[in-house]
Design an enzyme around this catalytic site. Structure first.
Site, mmCIF file in Angstrom:
data_model
loop_
_atom_site.group_PDB
_atom_site.id
_atom_site.type_symbol
_atom_site.label_atom_id
_atom_site.label_comp_id
_atom_site.label_asym_id
_atom_site.label_seq_id
_atom_site.Cartn_x
_atom_site.Cartn_y
_atom_site.Cartn_z
ATOM 1 N N CYS A 50 0.796 -1.184 -0.024
ATOM 2 C CA CYS A 50 0.031 0.031 -0.104
ATOM 3 C C CYS A 50 0.750 1.391 -0.009
ATOM 4 O O CYS A 50 0.492 2.272 -0.486
ATOM 5 C CB CYS A 50 -0.893 0.190 1.150
ATOM 6 S SG CYS A 50 -0.088 -0.055 2.839
ATOM 7 N N ASN A 51 1.928 1.331 0.431
ATOM 8 C CA ASN A 51 3.029 2.390 0.513
ATOM 9 C C ASN A 51 4.030 2.442 -0.337
ATOM 10 O O ASN A 51 4.922 3.390 -0.467
ATOM 11 C CB ASN A 51 3.536 2.606 2.033
ATOM 12 C CG ASN A 51 2.394 2.972 2.837
ATOM 13 O OD1 ASN A 51 1.481 4.027 2.697
ATOM 14 N ND2 ASN A 51 2.524 2.388 4.066
ATOM 15 N N ASP A 61 -12.063 6.607 10.322
ATOM 16 C CA ASP A 61 -10.738 5.793 10.064
ATOM 17 C C ASP A 61 -9.750 5.340 11.165
ATOM 18 O O ASP A 61 -9.243 4.297 11.417
ATOM 19 C CB ASP A 61 -9.478 6.605 9.200
ATOM 20 C CG ASP A 61 -10.421 6.643 7.773
ATOM 21 O OD1 ASP A 61 -10.959 5.793 7.291
ATOM 22 O OD2 ASP A 61 -9.928 7.735 7.005
ATOM 23 N N SER A 75 -11.066 5.066 14.224
ATOM 24 C CA SER A 75 -11.769 4.029 14.987
ATOM 25 C C SER A 75 -11.549 2.475 14.226
ATOM 26 O O SER A 75 -11.411 1.612 14.981
ATOM 27 C CB SER A 75 -13.384 4.243 14.853
ATOM 28 O OG SER A 75 -13.670 5.461 15.511
#
Length: 443
Positions: free
Chosen positions: A50-51, A192, A194
């Site tokens: 994802c990064n 997000d 949470s």
């Protein structure tokens, strides 16, 4: 041969761009094969998370390797090559090795020291291995990087301390209760933060979790996604009677949990401890509830102090790891230098053994009456003579591996002994229309 790392990461591209250049899990295998079939590329591993999306390659030349990798990425995602160039970092040689070591040990991650990347690197390497896009260099280098990262995490505290607010919230609960896997948790809010808190609770073994939110459908969606319970916000007072941990993160302008609400349920709780962690700004939980027996409240400022202290600890651990990287690079280079020597030594031994076999054939023809025992004795002694004769040349060849002009001197060594070392990359070099018979030179 040259090591190249082409990286698109959180420093070079924002999330909107990174989303466009991420390989889907089921596309990685074919992508590795496609890249391997590209001119100039001799080995490759593709990492996509994802990064970051990264290509590690062994190439015959730096400029052509870089060009074909960037062209491959552009073609894979329907972008212009110039767009890819603008969002990539390119590292070569020792810097590429350094980059891999930093990435694998979590030093290049958004969250310093995180361990998830180690598993992602391992999986990327194994996938490439299965598709035969790795060879001598990467089979060694990636194992070295994985071992280095494991050792770094075992010998330092870089991954032990929370450095995100949501993770710190759960860690704070652990400090109060010790183990939290048998505790009931309540999450107020469905955004997000949470969700991150929810994931950290689940990761810590908490199974009894309920989500409440003003918009019930959002609570339901989040709960179903992670297989936990949900309730309407109106159920909050009733839920507070039984839970042990509360993490609140809403966008409300008013307090969600009030002193009055907690006073009203305090007797029903039978003085069991209640830890409430407020990660909302403005705050969701009314201040000063610590006056109520066995109720403890923490806000973002409390967590920030913990996060800052932990980040300092991680940075100190990172510095320890960074100090060891030059040694790893040196070890890799020493190993690579030996690669040029190994086939030379093998060729020398093969020629010597061929001479010994020819000698034994000649002896058999000239002395046909030799017994099997006599023949074995002669064979043993001729081999011993050859091994003694090879001892010094082999020692000299090994020492040449660390010489700055090792390639030239190894070529001279081969010329003197009239041998030709086999090249591990011969087939790929022929595909790339390169000259054959060279000694490998790695940078």
């Amino acid at each position: 041969m040259h090591l190249i790392a082409v990286s698109i990461n959180h420093r070079t591209a924002d999330v909107a761009l990174r989303e466009k250049v991420a390989f889907k899990d089921d596309a990685i295998r074919s992508a590795n094969v496609d890249l391997y079939e590209t001119k100039s590329i001799l080995e490759n591993v593709i990492l996509s998370t994802c990064n970051r999306t990264e290509v590690y390659a062994v190439a015959d030349q730096i400029h052509t390797g870089r060009y074909y990798i960037q062209r491959f990425l552009a073609r894979s995602f329907g972008l212009d090559v110039e767009d890819i160039k603008n969002m990539t970092e390119v590292k070569v040689g020792d810097e590429a090795v350094k980059h891999l070591l930093q990435v694998t040990s979590g030093l290049d991650s958004v969250v310093l020291g995180e361990t998830q990347i180690l598993g992602q690197i391992r999986n990327a390497f194994f996938l490439a291995q299965e598709e035969d896009t790795t060879g001598t260099i990467f089979n060694h280098l990636f194992k070295q990087a994985i071992t280095f990262a494991k050792k770094a995490h075992n010998e330092t505290d870089i991954a032990d301390n929370a450095v995100s607010v949501s993770y710190a919230a759960v860690e704070l609960s652990k400090k109060v209760f010790g183990k939290v896997n048998n505790k009931q948790a309540l999450i107020i809010g469905a955004g997000d933060m949470s969700e991150l808190s929810l994931l950290n609770l689940i990761g810590s073994g908490v199974t009894d979790i309920t989500i409440v939110n003003r918009t019930l459908s959002k609570a339901q969606d989040l709960a179903m996604k992670h297989h936990v319970k949900f309730e309407p916000m109106e159920s909050l007072p009733r839920l507070l009677v039984d839970v042990d941990i509360v993490i609140s993160s809403t966008s409300s302008e008013n307090y969600i949990v009030t002193n009055e609400m907690l006073q009203s349920i305090s007797t029903e709780r039978k003085h069991d401890s209640l830890v409430m962690i407020d990660i909302a700004v403005p705050r969701d939980i009314e201040p000063n509830i610590d006056t109520i027996h066995d109720m403890f409240s923490y806000d973002v400022d409390d967590l920030k102090g913990l996060v800052d202290a932990n980040l300092r600890e991680r940075q100190l651990a990172a510095e320890q790891i960074i100090q060891n990287i030059p040694n790893e690079i040196e070890a890799h280079n020493e190993w690579v230098n030996m690669l040029g020597v190994v086939p030379v030594i093998r060729a020398l031994r093969e020629k010597a053994m061929s001479i010994q076999e020819d000698t034994m054939d000649s002896i058999d023809r000239k002395l046909p009456g030799l017994s099997e025992r006599e023949r074995k004795i002669i064979s043993k002694h001729t081999k011993s003579i050859i091994n003694q004769m090879l001892k010094d040349p082999i020692k000299q060849a090994k020492e040449l591996s660390s010489d700055k002009k090792s390639n030239e001197k190894l070529e001279l060594f081969q010329s003197i002994f009239d041998i030709e070392a086999e090249n591990a990359y011969e087939a790929k070099k022929q595909k790339n229309n390169m000259k054959t018979g060279q000694i490998l030179s790695f940078e």
